[in-house]
Each structure stands twice: as structure tokens, then as C-alpha cells.
Write a protein that holds these residues in place. Sequence first.
Motif, mmCIF file in Angstrom:
data_model
loop_
_atom_site.group_PDB
_atom_site.id
_atom_site.type_symbol
_atom_site.label_atom_id
_atom_site.label_comp_id
_atom_site.label_asym_id
_atom_site.label_seq_id
_atom_site.Cartn_x
_atom_site.Cartn_y
_atom_site.Cartn_z
ATOM 1 N N ASP A 64 0.833 -1.208 0.000
ATOM 2 C CA ASP A 64 0.000 0.000 0.000
ATOM 3 C C ASP A 64 0.862 1.251 0.000
ATOM 4 O O ASP A 64 0.571 2.212 -0.717
ATOM 5 N N ARG A 67 2.363 1.708 -3.483
ATOM 6 C CA ARG A 67 1.367 2.122 -4.471
ATOM 7 C C ARG A 67 0.864 3.536 -4.236
ATOM 8 O O ARG A 67 0.441 4.207 -5.169
ATOM 9 N N ASP A 68 0.884 3.968 -2.971
ATOM 10 C CA ASP A 68 0.377 5.305 -2.645
ATOM 11 C C ASP A 68 1.453 6.374 -2.669
ATOM 12 O O ASP A 68 1.151 7.544 -2.460
ATOM 13 N N ARG A 151 1.635 -0.232 -9.259
ATOM 14 C CA ARG A 151 0.223 0.126 -9.375
ATOM 15 C C ARG A 151 -0.391 -0.670 -10.507
ATOM 16 O O ARG A 151 0.189 -0.755 -11.592
ATOM 17 N N ARG A 153 -2.315 -1.325 -13.692
ATOM 18 C CA ARG A 153 -2.585 -0.450 -14.834
ATOM 19 C C ARG A 153 -3.843 -0.909 -15.526
ATOM 20 O O ARG A 153 -4.005 -2.096 -15.788
#
Length: 158
Positions: A64, A67-68, A151, A153
Amino acid sequence: MKGKLVWILLGVSLAANLFFAAGAIYSFYGGEHRGRYTAVSIDSVAEQLTLSPAQRDALQALRDQARDSPRPSREEYQQRRASFLAGLAAPEFNRAAMQAMMEERRARRQERILGRAEALHGYLATLDPEQRAGFLEMARARGFLRGLFGRPRPPRER
């Protein structure tokens, strides 16, 4: 004679359209997608490494966080691209300006990757030696780390 030629051309056209459609369908659903990767399931990694619930949750938190993490915005990307194209369009090539632009981009990307590597290293230090070795073995597979931490796509529109 003309009637026969029309039917031959119609048949060739139909065959070409069928082959084109089949190729498009294959490339979309079954072919290799360049530049894409398959997401790696946290649960499958946890199962393969026999991670405890706390270790699994820590891996999920690491995912997380990766990705963030902030990335260049679309506006920043478009601005960099416009600067690059302006450099190409200039009457004289300004190598120093182009190099500075590329160096800035490289430095930002390198810092982002180093931060992720440091966090992953910290996570791996919490695993037992067998789990760490198993994770590193999985990480040798091309696309594993990107599939685990990248992430997702959306598929490209064609």
C-alpha cells in the motif's frame, strides 16, 4: 469473367478481415502484452512463504505504501515532455540543458526506488532466513516485484 473476379476479391477481403479480427482478439486476450505485468497476490506470496498474519499484514502495508507513494503528476509529465520537445525543436541543440533535465528526472526516480528498496530490505529483515530466501527466489522472476508493488494499470484502449 468480371463476376468471377468480384467473387474472388470478396473472398480474399473476407479472409483478410477474418485473419485481422482473429489477430486482434488473440493479442488482446491471449497474446503477450508488452509493458504490462501481472499483479502478484499478497495471499499467494503469504501462502508460499508461510507468512504469519502479522507478516502478511506488514507485506500488505508495504504494498500500500509503495502504491500510494507520490509520483509525478500528469501535468509534471506533460511539462517535462514539452520541455524535451522544445529542446529538440530549438535551432541549436543545448546538450547541457537536455542533460540537466534528464538528470533531474533520474534523481527523482532514483530516490523513489531507493526509498522502496530500503523499506523492502527492512521488511525482509523481519522474515526468518528460509522465508527471506524464498522471497528473494520469487523476486528473481522478471516482473515479480513490479507485480507485487506496482500500481495496477488499466488495460489500454485500442
